[in-house]
Design an enzyme around this catalytic site. Structure first.
Site, PDB file in Angstrom:
ATOM      1  CG  ASN A  38      -1.808  -1.194   1.290  1.00 27.82           C
ATOM      2  OD1 ASN A  38      -2.433  -1.548   0.291  1.00 27.82           O
ATOM      3  ND2 ASN A  38      -1.862  -1.855   2.428  1.00 27.82           N
ATOM      4  CG  HIS A 124     -10.147  -2.198   7.314  1.00 26.15           C
ATOM      5  ND1 HIS A 124      -9.605  -2.046   8.571  1.00 26.15           N
ATOM      6  CD2 HIS A 124      -9.263  -2.923   6.597  1.00 26.15           C
ATOM      7  CE1 HIS A 124      -8.422  -2.635   8.603  1.00 26.15           C
ATOM      8  NE2 HIS A 124      -8.199  -3.182   7.414  1.00 26.15           N
ATOM      9  CD  GLU A 167     -13.020   0.661   3.796  1.00 25.08           C
ATOM     10  OE1 GLU A 167     -12.257   0.595   2.821  1.00 25.08           O
ATOM     11  OE2 GLU A 167     -13.265  -0.305   4.530  1.00 25.08           O
ATOM     12  CB  SER A 171      -9.346  -1.770   2.015  1.00 25.64           C
ATOM     13  OG  SER A 171     -10.265  -2.660   2.608  1.00 25.64           O
ATOM     14  CG  ASP A 196     -11.043   3.995   6.770  1.00 20.64           C
ATOM     15  OD1 ASP A 196     -10.087   4.579   6.224  1.00 20.64           O
ATOM     16  OD2 ASP A 196     -10.919   2.952   7.440  1.00 20.64           O
ATOM     17  CG  HIS A 199      -7.329   1.795   0.805  1.00 15.78           C
ATOM     18  ND1 HIS A 199      -6.177   1.055   0.624  1.00 15.78           N
ATOM     19  CD2 HIS A 199      -7.953   1.273   1.891  1.00 15.78           C
ATOM     20  CE1 HIS A 199      -6.122   0.114   1.539  1.00 15.78           C
ATOM     21  NE2 HIS A 199      -7.185   0.213   2.328  1.00 15.78           N
ATOM     22  CE  LYS A 231      -4.309   1.077   4.309  1.00 25.53           C
ATOM     23  NZ  LYS A 231      -3.610  -0.110   4.742  1.00 25.53           N
TER      24      LYS A 231
HETATM   25  N1  PMP Z   1      -8.916   1.305   7.303  1.00 24.51           N
HETATM   26  C1  PMP Z   1      -8.705   0.695   6.132  1.00 24.51           C
HETATM   27  C2  PMP Z   1      -9.726   0.859   5.045  1.00 24.51           C
HETATM   28  C3  PMP Z   1      -7.561  -0.072   5.929  1.00 24.51           C
HETATM   29  O1  PMP Z   1      -7.360  -0.695   4.773  1.00 24.51           O
HETATM   30  C4  PMP Z   1      -6.619  -0.184   6.976  1.00 24.51           C
HETATM   31  C5  PMP Z   1      -5.331  -0.973   6.825  1.00 24.51           C
HETATM   32  N2  PMP Z   1      -5.360  -2.091   6.106  1.00 24.51           N
HETATM   33  C6  PMP Z   1      -6.893   0.443   8.180  1.00 24.51           C
HETATM   34  C7  PMP Z   1      -8.037   1.194   8.312  1.00 24.51           C
HETATM   35  C8  PMP Z   1      -5.964   0.321   9.345  1.00 24.51           C
HETATM   36  O2  PMP Z   1      -4.918   1.219   9.194  1.00 24.51           O
HETATM   37  P1  PMP Z   1      -3.515   0.911   9.921  1.00 24.51           P
HETATM   38  O3  PMP Z   1      -2.814  -0.074   9.071  1.00 24.51           O
HETATM   39  O4  PMP Z   1      -2.865   2.246   9.978  1.00 24.51           O
HETATM   40  O5  PMP Z   1      -3.843   0.367  11.260  1.00 24.51           O
END
Ligand code: PMP
Length: 375
Positions: A38, A124, A167, A171, A196, A199, A231
């Site tokens: 990412n 997520h 989101e 993701s 969120d 991405h 990311k």
């Molecule tokens: N939200 C989404 C949509 C994600 O893809 C991720 C990580 N895969 C997270 C939150 C968590 O973020 P972090 O890796 O900083 O804990």
């Protein structure tokens, strides 16, 4: 049953279902073309970013040394929070030690027993867990991007308050949420929209500022954004962006903020510098999107909303086989199987990066274009 017997039984079930996972440590130097991570802008190894991380550790220490409300709030945190808020057009920001913590913290802190949580089915795992943590708030899970189901859940609720969890760019599938419509629904039904942007920020929207900012929704009192520093910013950590009133409330009530050691200085320094690099060169975001479109064309899937492409596979075995085949040819992609896929469909997850060369893109497009043999 003894722990050993129970673990053995669970392991056998995973193996029988073709769902066993193993960790594969990689070396420091890239051995293959990585289209699984990412690090969308390629900033995690950018010289200015790694130097800023080292400088921050030398200046502020290896760790923040305490939780934020004790003595763990550093000038560096304040600088990072100001820069994140400015970049995304929000009044204020609060840094957490991961994006996962940011999601857990904000959802639990903004709910009570008079709140209905309406959550898109594809959010997520951190938002799924946030809903669990936010009990006794009631929960309605709606089909992915289903505006009429969301409207009905908000309209028919008996709770005075509601939080809508989505989101901006999903993701695993890499598709975008209908944010303008969701924001209108939130406003019409007196709900808070929590988006969120893990991405999206750094890649999508005007110059990588994310979709909330680009749709003019940043700064609205009823819109709260979460993000990760891990990311496109190539570091580690997370943040919540919103009004000063929301951030003040989180400082006082978000348990994953209050009881957690402050974000490590190296991570804060790296993220701050990565943001500065992106602001100086927004072409990083544009190139990532352009590269994602070229990869999507090759594999004949719709152009993605940001850097994530999703390639559906017939089943977990075909997905694993296709992933292994690509790896043998020098390209690493992600392989997502149940239960890590929101819709039960095994898939390859391919991510674009700003720093792919023409040769990288040619190789990836050629191999991805031939994936039909695994269907
Ligand atoms: N939200 C989404 C949509 C994600 O893809 C991720 C990580 N895969 C997270 C939150 C968590 O973020 P972090 O890796 O900083 O804990």
């Amino acid at each position: 049953m003894s722990l050993d017997d129970w673990l053995e039984q669970r392991g056998a079930q995973r193996r029988a279902a073709g769902l066993e996972r193993v960790l594969r440590p990689r070396g420091a130097a890239p051995d293959v073309l990585d289209l699984a991570g990412n690090d969308y802008l390629g900033l995690s190894r950018h010289a200015q970013v790694t130097e800023a991380a080292a400088r921050a550790a030398q200046t502020w220490g290896g760790g923040a040394g305490a939780s934020r409300l004790v003595t763990g709030t550093l000038g560096l945190h304040a600088e990072l929070e100001r820069a994140l808020a400015d970049f995304t057009g929000h009044q204020a920001a609060l840094a957490f030690s991961t994006g996962y913590h940011a999601n857990l913290g904000v959802v639990a802190a903004l709910t009570d027993s008079d709140t209905l949580l309406v959550s898109d089915a594809h959010v997520h795992a951190s938002l799924v867990d946030a809903c669990r943590l936010a009990r006794p708030a009631a929960l309605a899970i709606t089909q992915h991007n289903d505006l009429s189901a969301i409207a009905a859940a908000l309209r028919d609720r008996h709770q005075p308050r509601a939080l809508l969890l989505v989101e901006s760019v999903y993701s695993v599938l890499g598709d975008a949420a209908p944010l303008a419509e969701l924001a209108a629904l939130a406003e019409a039904h007196d709900a808070v929209l929590v988006v969120d942007e893990a991405h999206a920020i750094g890649v999508a929207g005007k110059d990588g500022t994310g979709l909330v900012a680009s749709l003019g929704l940043a700064g609205r009192a009823d819109v709260v954004v979460t993000m990760t520093l891990s990311k496109s910013l190539g570091s580690q950590g997370g943040a919540v962006l919103g009004s000063s009133a929301v951030i003040e409330h989180l400082v006082n009530t978000a348990r994953t903020f209050i009881f957690d050691t402050g974000l490590a200085p190296a991570a804060a320094g790296a993220a701050l510098e990565a943001l500065a690099v992106l602001r100086r060169d927004p072409g990083l975001a544009h190139r990532t999107v352009e590269h994602a479109r070229r990869l999507a064309d090759a594999v004949q899937v719709p152009p993605p909303a940001a850097a994530v492409l999703s390639v559906p596979m017939p089943g977990p075995a075909e997905a694993v086989e296709a992933q292994a085949h690509l790896l043998r040819q020098g390209v690493r992609v992600g392989c997502f199987r149940p239960p890590s896929v929101p819709d039960g469909q095994s898939r390859l997850r391919v991510t674009a990066r700003a720093d792919l060369s023409e040769a990288d893109l040619d190789l990836a497009c050629r191999l991805l274009g031939a994936l039909g043999e695994f269907s």
